[in-house]
Every structure is written in structure tokens, then in C-alpha cells.
Design a protein around this motif. Structure first.
Motif, PDB file in Angstrom:
ATOM      1  N   ASP A  12      49.366  -5.766 -48.506  1.00 27.49           N
ATOM      2  CA  ASP A  12      48.491  -4.938 -47.504  1.00 27.49           C
ATOM      3  C   ASP A  12      48.723  -5.203 -46.087  1.00 27.49           C
ATOM      4  O   ASP A  12      48.517  -6.006 -45.304  1.00 27.49           O
ATOM      5  N   GLU A  13      49.810  -4.360 -45.763  1.00 25.40           N
ATOM      6  CA  GLU A  13      50.377  -4.261 -44.455  1.00 25.40           C
ATOM      7  C   GLU A  13      49.261  -4.141 -43.447  1.00 25.40           C
ATOM      8  O   GLU A  13      49.333  -4.620 -42.412  1.00 25.40           O
ATOM      9  N   ALA A  14      48.197  -3.307 -43.593  1.00 20.14           N
ATOM     10  CA  ALA A  14      47.469  -2.844 -42.725  1.00 20.14           C
ATOM     11  C   ALA A  14      46.736  -4.312 -42.405  1.00 20.14           C
ATOM     12  O   ALA A  14      46.166  -4.607 -41.005  1.00 20.14           O
ATOM     13  N   THR A  15      46.252  -4.790 -43.111  1.00 20.85           N
ATOM     14  CA  THR A  15      45.372  -6.186 -42.921  1.00 20.85           C
ATOM     15  C   THR A  15      46.259  -7.179 -42.344  1.00 20.85           C
ATOM     16  O   THR A  15      45.979  -8.068 -41.383  1.00 20.85           O
ATOM     17  N   ALA A  16      47.551  -7.278 -42.905  1.00 22.06           N
ATOM     18  CA  ALA A  16      48.471  -8.426 -42.039  1.00 22.06           C
ATOM     19  C   ALA A  16      48.600  -8.041 -40.680  1.00 22.06           C
ATOM     20  O   ALA A  16      48.646  -8.997 -39.851  1.00 22.06           O
TER      21      ALA A  16
ATOM     22  N   PRO B 272      41.612 -24.975 -35.361  1.00 14.60           N
ATOM     23  CA  PRO B 272      41.623 -24.784 -36.778  1.00 14.60           C
ATOM     24  C   PRO B 272      42.158 -23.371 -37.255  1.00 14.60           C
ATOM     25  O   PRO B 272      42.628 -23.016 -38.113  1.00 14.60           O
ATOM     26  N   SER B 273      41.358 -22.206 -36.662  1.00 16.68           N
ATOM     27  CA  SER B 273      41.427 -20.871 -36.905  1.00 16.68           C
ATOM     28  C   SER B 273      42.868 -20.502 -36.675  1.00 16.68           C
ATOM     29  O   SER B 273      43.235 -19.318 -37.297  1.00 16.68           O
ATOM     30  N   PHE B 274      43.862 -21.025 -36.030  1.00  7.73           N
ATOM     31  CA  PHE B 274      45.350 -20.739 -35.857  1.00  7.73           C
ATOM     32  C   PHE B 274      46.035 -20.772 -37.357  1.00  7.73           C
ATOM     33  O   PHE B 274      46.324 -19.915 -37.611  1.00  7.73           O
ATOM     34  N   ALA B 275      45.744 -22.112 -37.943  1.00 12.32           N
ATOM     35  CA  ALA B 275      46.320 -22.182 -39.395  1.00 12.32           C
ATOM     36  C   ALA B 275      45.603 -21.302 -40.387  1.00 12.32           C
ATOM     37  O   ALA B 275      46.335 -20.564 -41.278  1.00 12.32           O
ATOM     38  N   THR B 276      44.446 -21.132 -40.191  1.00 12.68           N
ATOM     39  CA  THR B 276      43.515 -20.205 -41.113  1.00 12.68           C
ATOM     40  C   THR B 276      44.224 -18.694 -40.910  1.00 12.68           C
ATOM     41  O   THR B 276      44.460 -18.057 -41.933  1.00 12.68           O
ATOM     42  N   ALA B 277      44.380 -18.141 -39.772  1.00  9.36           N
ATOM     43  CA  ALA B 277      44.990 -16.791 -39.671  1.00  9.36           C
ATOM     44  C   ALA B 277      46.221 -16.699 -40.024  1.00  9.36           C
ATOM     45  O   ALA B 277      46.520 -15.651 -40.782  1.00  9.36           O
ATOM     46  N   LEU B 278      47.085 -17.689 -39.915  1.00  4.58           N
ATOM     47  CA  LEU B 278      48.493 -17.641 -40.714  1.00  4.58           C
ATOM     48  C   LEU B 278      48.609 -17.723 -42.223  1.00  4.58           C
ATOM     49  O   LEU B 278      49.083 -16.951 -42.545  1.00  4.58           O
ATOM     50  N   ARG B 279      47.514 -18.249 -42.729  1.00  8.99           N
ATOM     51  CA  ARG B 279      47.226 -18.047 -44.253  1.00  8.99           C
ATOM     52  C   ARG B 279      46.780 -16.849 -44.598  1.00  8.99           C
ATOM     53  O   ARG B 279      47.290 -15.862 -45.602  1.00  8.99           O
ATOM     54  N   GLY B 280      46.031 -16.412 -43.769  1.00  9.30           N
ATOM     55  CA  GLY B 280      45.534 -14.921 -44.028  1.00  9.30           C
ATOM     56  C   GLY B 280      46.625 -13.866 -43.853  1.00  9.30           C
ATOM     57  O   GLY B 280      46.751 -12.943 -44.703  1.00  9.30           O
ATOM     58  N   TYR B 281      47.369 -14.109 -42.945  1.00  8.57           N
ATOM     59  CA  TYR B 281      48.572 -13.219 -42.768  1.00  8.57           C
ATOM     60  C   TYR B 281      49.550 -13.262 -43.833  1.00  8.57           C
ATOM     61  O   TYR B 281      50.034 -12.380 -44.392  1.00  8.57           O
ATOM     62  N   ARG B 282      49.760 -14.221 -44.518  1.00  8.69           N
ATOM     63  CA  ARG B 282      50.812 -14.696 -45.590  1.00  8.69           C
ATOM     64  C   ARG B 282      49.991 -13.844 -46.819  1.00  8.69           C
ATOM     65  O   ARG B 282      50.790 -13.391 -47.576  1.00  8.69           O
ATOM     66  N   ALA B 283      48.744 -14.422 -47.099  1.00 12.28           N
ATOM     67  CA  ALA B 283      48.150 -13.629 -48.089  1.00 12.28           C
ATOM     68  C   ALA B 283      48.121 -12.204 -48.116  1.00 12.28           C
ATOM     69  O   ALA B 283      48.189 -11.485 -49.263  1.00 12.28           O
ATOM     70  N   ALA B 284      47.955 -11.528 -46.934  1.00 11.61           N
ATOM     71  CA  ALA B 284      48.086 -10.148 -47.045  1.00 11.61           C
ATOM     72  C   ALA B 284      49.554  -9.462 -47.371  1.00 11.61           C
ATOM     73  O   ALA B 284      49.441  -8.330 -47.865  1.00 11.61           O
ATOM     74  N   LEU B 285      50.326 -10.242 -46.841  1.00 19.39           N
ATOM     75  CA  LEU B 285      51.798  -9.883 -47.124  1.00 19.39           C
ATOM     76  C   LEU B 285      52.016  -9.992 -48.594  1.00 19.39           C
ATOM     77  O   LEU B 285      52.768  -9.031 -49.141  1.00 19.39           O
ATOM     78  N   ALA B 286      51.765 -10.944 -49.169  1.00 15.83           N
ATOM     79  CA  ALA B 286      51.712 -11.191 -50.759  1.00 15.83           C
ATOM     80  C   ALA B 286      50.973 -10.243 -51.559  1.00 15.83           C
ATOM     81  O   ALA B 286      51.520  -9.788 -52.742  1.00 15.83           O
ATOM     82  N   ASP B 287      49.841  -9.612 -50.790  1.00 12.47           N
ATOM     83  CA  ASP B 287      49.225  -8.674 -51.601  1.00 12.47           C
ATOM     84  C   ASP B 287      49.553  -7.192 -51.045  1.00 12.47           C
ATOM     85  O   ASP B 287      49.024  -5.950 -51.580  1.00 12.47           O
TER      86      ASP B 287
END
Length: 450
Positions: A189-193, A172-187
Motif C-alpha cells: 500500500d504505497e499511498a498509505t506508506a 511514543p508515536s514516532f515508533a508507532t508511525a514507523l511500524r505503520g509505515y513498515r506494515a503499509a509497505l508489507a501490504d
């Protein structure tokens, strides 16, 4: 690569030719352009292409490649990888080693896979372009289904959940990480992405703040790696790729590791084979390479009976020319004097096409001289022609063809004498060279694999 025939294209770009020649000059297997050198592989083409097509249609394949040192295992798998790329596969070649990529730690193997991941459009690591293309595809699908700009984020989330439903059962963490990556891009926040994507690629020691923002914990483990591989295959498929071709090269190095690590690695290989055959990894073509000693010896595959059963292939009761290329294990017979000369002539002609004076190159380095050089290199390695290709091509390009091309009065028959320095040889080549004088070398000259 066991015949003298070659289907070299009539027109070869300067870039492809340079890539091949430069690699041979260094004594390395070219990363691309291998179709220019492929000789004797025709008998494999039909079966392997059918397997690639089956994988592209949602199947999965495991293949074991068997051959002595110098038989062209790395060349073969890279050649097959090029054929896969032409079918829009992503490709990853992983060198198995005790210290850097131990096979019994699948999380490390997965990490190396994402680091080496390449496509026809992107060099390693192609993980980020693949993930970005996947989100773009989700957006396009959502818009095609009638979503407005305001509804787009929510609809993309629904598609993400639906596409990764099976993956999320195991990781399940695979999909969670993809959401986190997309959220960081939306913000913005390149470093976090970048950090979240690194974690998704199996990298350890990702900043805790980035992991918290994405909602994931810890590092990827052995069992999670299989789930992440499943997720990567889904992302590749939805982003337009037909499959993933993975090579685990030099698996015979398992024979030199501690017995406990060896047993774990052999069991991990057995587990991978079973998962491939179970259909868990649609779109995966997994290949391994190893020596006959690895497949047949008690320090290799035979050490684990279930693995030996899965890889069992008859190479004793039939001649090599009747080998079944559809079998789980295929063997490369290696070079003969004839096929080595044929490859040398192919390289000579490829080089001459871009030479200052093509006819001079072909005349001075004629077929007879290529044969003489092949015999000399084989003799310097104790007569073991099968081990000679790397060194032979290195000498042919760097010592002979380059000089003929640059110096109008250079004649290799008069001005060149083959020399082989210990420092330019691999361990296997050095051991053979040490015995080339009729067995007069001392025991100290021989490197033993203990």
C-alpha cells in the motif's frame, strides 16, 4: 573568509566547477564545491573538525555564527556542512522566517528539517531513503543474530522497540508511525506508506485513514517535535550516518516579528541550546547564524537574559585574530579589499581552467583588473567592501569572464562599464547604493527595518 590564500584542489571535476560557477553567475551561494572557494577559513578548521568528530562519537554541539551582511555566514555554514558530509553526516539547512518557518513553532522547524534533509548519497528530502536504510539495517542485525526468515518480522519488531526505547519515553508515536509505515509497505500500500512517512516528517493534514491505519492521531506539536528529532537522530545513527548537521540560517529575522512571537522564539532557541547541552540529542551539531545586532541588541538575544548568558562571548577586549574558534559564538570578520581581490583571483583561475582559451582569460582578466572591478563594485555600494562579495562575483563571472571566454575581441577595459541596477540588489545592497553618491539620495530611497 578573510585572507587571500586558498587551498584549491589541483584537479577539479567539470561538474563541481560548473556547479560553483553557475551559482556565482546567479548571485547565489553554491550548494556544493565550497572548498574550491574557501579562503581564510584555515583558523577554524582544527576546532570545528574536532567538534564534528566529537558529535560523530556520540556528543552534541551548539554553535552560533556571527557576522554582518556579506561576511559569508551562509557560505561558512555550507562549507562546514560539506565537511560534515565527508564524515557521513546528514545535513539540513533551514531558513528562519516569520511566515514560513517561525522559530517559536518547533514543529514547523522539524518539518523543514525533514524536507531539507540531505546526505552524501541522496538530495532533499532524504527522509525516506534514511528510514528504508534503517529497516534494512534492523533486518541485517536480526539475521546476523540467527533469526530465520519466519522469525524476521518479530525480531525486527524487538529491535525497533529496543532501539527507540528512549525516544518512546518522550514521543511514543514516532515508533508507532514507523511500524505503520513498515506494515503499509508489507501490504504493498504505497499511498498509505507515503502518507505515514509524511506524518513522520511533520507534515500536517495527512489523511485520517492513513493515520488510523498507522495508529497515530492529530498533527505534530511543538513539544512532540523535540521527541521526533531525537528519534530521527537514532534512525540516522543506526542506518550508518555518524550524525546530523543542522543550520538555522538568518535567525536575525526574529528582530522584525511581533514582540510576543519574538519572545517565544528566543525562548525556543534557549530551550534548544539547553537540550543540546544536556545530551538529549547525541549526534547533533546545531548551528545558527545572525548579525551582531541580533546578538547584541535589545530586540534580539539580549531581550532574554538566560539566552544572552548562554551565548555570551568576548569580542571587545581582544583582536579578531585572537578569537577562540572553540567558543559557543564565533565571528566572521568579513571581507577587506585585499581578501575580496584574492577571492576574485581564485574564481578567475577556477573559471579559466575550463575556458576555451585559459591563458587569454588569465591575461585579459589579470589580477589588476580583478582589483579594479572589486573597487568599482565596492564604490557602487557606498564603499562597503564587506557587502560587495555577492554582487562582485556575479559581475565578474556573468559580465566579464563569460564575455572574455565567448568573444575573442572583448576587452573589459574597453568594452565594459560597470552598471548596477536596483532590481538586481538585495535590500541591504540597495540601501548602500542609495547613499553611494555622497548622501544625495532622498529619504524615500532608504528601506527601513521597522
Amino acid at each position: 573568509m578573510s585572507s587571500t590564500g586558498s587551498k584549491r584542489p589541483a584537479q577539479v571535476s567539470a561538474a563541481r566547477r560548473r556547479t560553483v560557477i553557475d551559482a556565482l553567475r546567479r548571485g547565489a551561494v553554491p550548494e556544493s564545491g565550497l572548498d574550491l572557494l574557501a579562503t581564510g577559513l584555515d583558523r577554524f578548521e582544527t576546532a570545528l573538525d574536532a567538534e564534528l568528530d566529537a558529535v560523530a562519537s556520540g556528543g552534541s554541539v551548539f554553535k552560533a555564527v556571527r557576522g554582518e551582511y556579506g561576511s559569508g555566514k551562509t557560505f561558512f555554514t555550507r562549507w562546514l556542512g560539506e565537511r560534515a558530509k565527508r564524515r557521513n553526516f546528514a545535513v539540513a539547512e533551514i531558513q528562519i522566517s516569520e511566515n514560513e518557518t517561525p522559530l517559536h513553532k518547533l514543529e514547523t522547524v522539524y518539518r523543514r528539517l525533514t524536507e531539507c534533509l540531505t546526505t552524501s548519497s541522496f538530495p532533499p528530502s532524504a527522509l525516506r531513503p534514511v528510514v528504508d536504510a534503517w529497516f534494512y539495517a534492523l533486518e541485517e542485525d536480526a539475521l546476523a543474530a540467527g533469526a530465520t526468515e519466519e522469525e524476521l518480522p518479530g525480531e525486527v519488531e524487538k529491535l525497533l522497540v529496543a532501539r527507540l526505547a528512549e525516544v518512546s519515553r518522550h514521543a511514543p508515536s514516532f515508533a508507532t508511525a514507523l511500524r505503520g509505515y513498515r506494515a503499509a509497505l508489507a501490504d504493498d500500500d504505497e499511498a498509505t506508506a507515503a502518507a505515514v512517512l509524511a506524518w513522520l516528517g511533520g507534515q500536517p493534514h495527512v489523511a485520517a485513514s492513513a493515520r488510523r491505519s498507522a495508529g497515530v492521531r492529530g498533527d505534530l506539536d511543538h513539544f512532540g517535535a523535540l521527541g521526533f528529532l531525537q528519534g530521527l537522530l537514532t534512525v540516522l545513527r543506526d542506518s550508518g550516518h555518524t550524525g546530523l548537521f543542522v543550520v538555522l540560517d538568518e535567525v536575525e529575522t526574529l528582530q522584525r516579528v511581533r514582540s510576543d512571537a519574538r519572545d517565544k522564539a528566543l525562548n525556543a532557541l534557549r530551550q534548544l541550546i539547553d537540550e543540546v547541552h544536556s545530551g538529549r540529542f547525541p549526534g547533533l551539531y546545531l548551528a545558527i547564524t545572525g548579525t551582531p545586532a541580533f546578538y547584541d541588541g535589545q530586540q534580539g538575544v539580549q531581550r532574554l537574559a538566560p539566552l544572552a548568558q548562554r551565548l555570551a562571548t568576548d569580542f571587545i577586549t581582544t583582536e579578531p585574530r585572537f578569537d577562540n574558534p572553540r567558543a559557543v559564538q564565533i565571528r566572521l570578520p568579513g571581507f577587506t579589499q585585499e581578501s575580496l581581490v584574492g577571492l576574485g583571483v581564485t574564481i578567475r583561475d577556477l573559471y579559466a581552467d575550463a575556458a576555451t582559451s585559459p591563458e587569454r582569460v588569465r591575461t585579459v582578466v589579470d589580477d589588476a583588473y580583478v582589483a579594479d572591478l572589486a573597487r568599482a563594485v565596492g564604490g557602487a555600494l557606498g564603499g562597503k567592501v564587506g557587502v560587495a562579495p555577492r554582487l562582485f562575483l556575479k559581475k565578474l563571472v556573468g559580465d566579464v569572464l563569460d564575455r572574455v571566454d565567448q568573444f575573442d575581441d572583448f576587452d573589459p577595459r574597453q568594452h565594459y562599464k560597470l552598471t548596477v541596477a536596483s532590481s538586481e540588489l538585495t535590500d541591504v545592497e540597495r540601501n548602500l547604493a542609495a547613499t553611494a553618491t555622497g548622501g544625495s539620495a532622498s529619504a524615500d530611497d532608504i528601506d527601513l527595518e521597522l
